[in-house]
Design a protein around this motif. Structure first.
Motif, short mmCIF file in Angstrom:
data_model
loop_
_atom_site.label_atom_id
_atom_site.label_comp_id
_atom_site.label_asym_id
_atom_site.label_seq_id
_atom_site.Cartn_x
_atom_site.Cartn_y
_atom_site.Cartn_z
N LYS A 3 -14.85 4.60 -10.29
CA LYS A 3 -14.62 5.36 -9.06
C LYS A 3 -15.71 6.39 -8.87
O LYS A 3 -16.22 6.97 -9.82
CB LYS A 3 -13.26 6.07 -9.14
CG LYS A 3 -12.09 5.14 -9.14
CD LYS A 3 -10.81 5.93 -9.15
CE LYS A 3 -9.62 4.99 -9.13
NZ LYS A 3 -8.36 5.69 -9.14
N LYS A 29 -12.33 9.94 -7.38
CA LYS A 29 -11.84 10.92 -8.35
C LYS A 29 -12.37 12.26 -7.86
O LYS A 29 -13.55 12.38 -7.56
CB LYS A 29 -12.35 10.60 -9.75
CG LYS A 29 -11.73 9.33 -10.31
CD LYS A 29 -11.94 9.19 -11.77
CE LYS A 29 -11.19 10.14 -12.62
NZ LYS A 29 -9.79 9.98 -12.84
N SER A 44 -5.79 11.39 -9.58
CA SER A 44 -7.21 11.38 -9.24
C SER A 44 -7.81 12.78 -9.09
O SER A 44 -8.99 12.91 -8.81
CB SER A 44 -7.43 10.61 -7.94
OG SER A 44 -7.08 9.27 -8.09
#
Length: 76
Positions: A3, A29, A44
């Protein structure tokens, strides 16, 4: 699937909260720097509570989190 990581300064205000929601939906994130002690409850989100006008404080706290922060800025 790695991510993208985002550093968001001021994520607890009206606009910041909207940006956080957009970033979550896009799968980022997020590290949020904010004076607010409002807790973000999402897997996240990583939160750093400090006042960015206090240079020494923010440097100290960011040094502790450098492995989690990718120096990338995104404008929506």
């Amino acid at each position: 699937n790695i991510k993208e990581k985002i550093l968001l300064v001021g994520g607890s205000g009206f606009i910041g909260q909207k940006l956080v929601q957009k970033c979550i939906k896009k799968g980022f994130k997020i590290t949020i720097i904010s004076r607010s002690k409002k807790q973000f409850e999402h897997k996240s989100i990583n939160q750093i509570i400090c006042d960015i006008s206090k240079k020494k404080e923010i440097i100290k706290k960011l040094k502790k989190k450098t492995d989690q922060i990718n120096k990338k800025f995104i404008l929506f």
